[in-house]
Design a protein around this motif. Sequence first.
Motif, PDB file in Angstrom:
ATOM      1  N   ILE A 127       0.831  -1.203   0.000  1.00 35.51           N
ATOM      2  CA  ILE A 127       0.000   0.000   0.000  1.00 35.51           C
ATOM      3  C   ILE A 127       0.867   1.255   0.000  1.00 35.51           C
ATOM      4  N   VAL A 128       1.986   1.223   0.707  1.00 33.70           N
ATOM      5  CA  VAL A 128       2.897   2.369   0.743  1.00 33.70           C
ATOM      6  C   VAL A 128       3.498   2.609  -0.642  1.00 33.70           C
ATOM      7  N   LEU A 129       4.021   1.546  -1.254  1.00 34.11           N
ATOM      8  CA  LEU A 129       4.650   1.684  -2.565  1.00 34.11           C
ATOM      9  C   LEU A 129       3.655   2.122  -3.626  1.00 34.11           C
ATOM     10  N   ALA A 130       2.472   1.498  -3.634  1.00 33.41           N
ATOM     11  CA  ALA A 130       1.482   1.800  -4.666  1.00 33.41           C
ATOM     12  C   ALA A 130       0.982   3.241  -4.565  1.00 33.41           C
ATOM     13  N   THR A 178      -2.216   4.110   7.606  1.00 32.81           N
ATOM     14  CA  THR A 178      -1.053   4.398   6.762  1.00 32.81           C
ATOM     15  C   THR A 178      -1.486   5.012   5.439  1.00 32.81           C
ATOM     16  N   GLY A 179      -2.491   4.397   4.802  1.00 29.59           N
ATOM     17  CA  GLY A 179      -2.979   4.931   3.539  1.00 29.59           C
ATOM     18  C   GLY A 179      -3.514   6.338   3.685  1.00 29.59           C
ATOM     19  N   ALA A 317       7.987   8.317   4.216  1.00 32.71           N
ATOM     20  CA  ALA A 317       7.004   8.800   5.192  1.00 32.71           C
ATOM     21  C   ALA A 317       5.946   7.737   5.472  1.00 32.71           C
ATOM     22  N   GLY A 318       5.527   6.985   4.438  1.00 24.13           N
ATOM     23  CA  GLY A 318       4.523   5.935   4.620  1.00 24.13           C
ATOM     24  C   GLY A 318       5.012   4.814   5.512  1.00 24.13           C
ATOM     25  N   ILE A 360      11.929  -4.832   6.010  1.00 26.28           N
ATOM     26  CA  ILE A 360      11.817  -4.576   4.569  1.00 26.28           C
ATOM     27  C   ILE A 360      11.420  -3.114   4.353  1.00 26.28           C
ATOM     28  N   GLY A 361      10.488  -2.646   5.171  1.00 24.70           N
ATOM     29  CA  GLY A 361      10.090  -1.243   5.085  1.00 24.70           C
ATOM     30  C   GLY A 361      11.256  -0.308   5.338  1.00 24.70           C
TER      31      GLY A 361
END
Length: 384
Positions: A127-130, A178-179, A317-318, A360-361
Amino acid sequence: MTVSALTRPGERDRLIVKIGQFDWTFGLVLALIAGAGALMMFSIAGSSWEPWAAKHLIRFGLCFLLMVGLAMVDLQVWSVLAYPIYGFGLLLLVAVEVIGDTRMGAQRWLDLGVISFQPSEVMKIGIVLALARFYHGLSAQSAKMSWWLLVPAAMIGVPVLLVAKQPDLGTAMLIALTGGTIMVLAGLSWRIIGAGVVAAVLAVPALITFGMHDYQRKRILTFLNPESDPSGSGYHILQSKIALGSGGLLGKGYGLGSQSQLNFLPEKHTDFIFATLAEEFGFVGCISVLLLYAAVIYMALRTAYIAHSHFGRLSAAGVTATFAFYVLINGAMVMGLAPVVGVPMPLLSYGGTVMLTVMIGFGLVQSVRVHRYTEVTSGKGSLL
């Protein structure tokens, strides 16, 4: 022939420069948090490395190496993989609905024989990457207020509904928060933010009445009055409060916590490890660990600030927002300020899947730092 002979000098030099750009102070603080977790696991296991402390440290070591490796990956590669990772995460969530493994009344796992994992963890990164990729190709005006906002709203809403159905309220909350944070940071209009907050507040009664399982509603009621069922649904919160209070200023001493050592405190090595820390090291110990968390959040946000690309800023930031919400929700849960939703304290709690996701984040965050001058190209607000 040596390995160095197979690598061109220019490539070796670039790799050395990249490793030098890695924030090793950031890595040290992460190691201190993980070390504090291992220290507590060693204590509550009766001064034994088994069954938790040794595995916790080994997992962290492997995840740390993975984080460093991912930090070397160019931001353009992360951008290209953003939508495929998100799509793969959605497919896994759908697969959970069809062939998921049910444990403790929840269908959250995929059992592949060799490994068993929760696909919702993939979505925390996806969701962060997208969203970072989407907003990277969107104009400031469109990000503030336009019909384009229906796209990120759907990108957030679909996985949240799939995860909530498992049911996993804690992870669904993390993905939604987060989103929403990324949408705000991307420049969402304050009028929409205000309307969304009002709508969310008005929807709470209906959500509790019609959108929750019986045990989830019971958790809400227990949170409001845990003394109503002290030996049942209120047991977790009451024991956690006892552990927090009995620690006082300096704690009872290492290995001397009665609630954890005598097994009164449930999930003492996972969800409620912060209460274990409070009992043995008191207020001072808690503040010390919280300062470490604050340092991680500060350094990660600083990385987002210095990034030149919009994709890099929103990605860092996400990830930081997800980490911060982990800490806030678990801390509130342990102190009885929020319902028990099964959100662990990141890196401090025992658990390989969450640790892997967090590291990973942070690999992505460090990639943003290492490649902060990289210009990322992407299509105009397109999912293609």
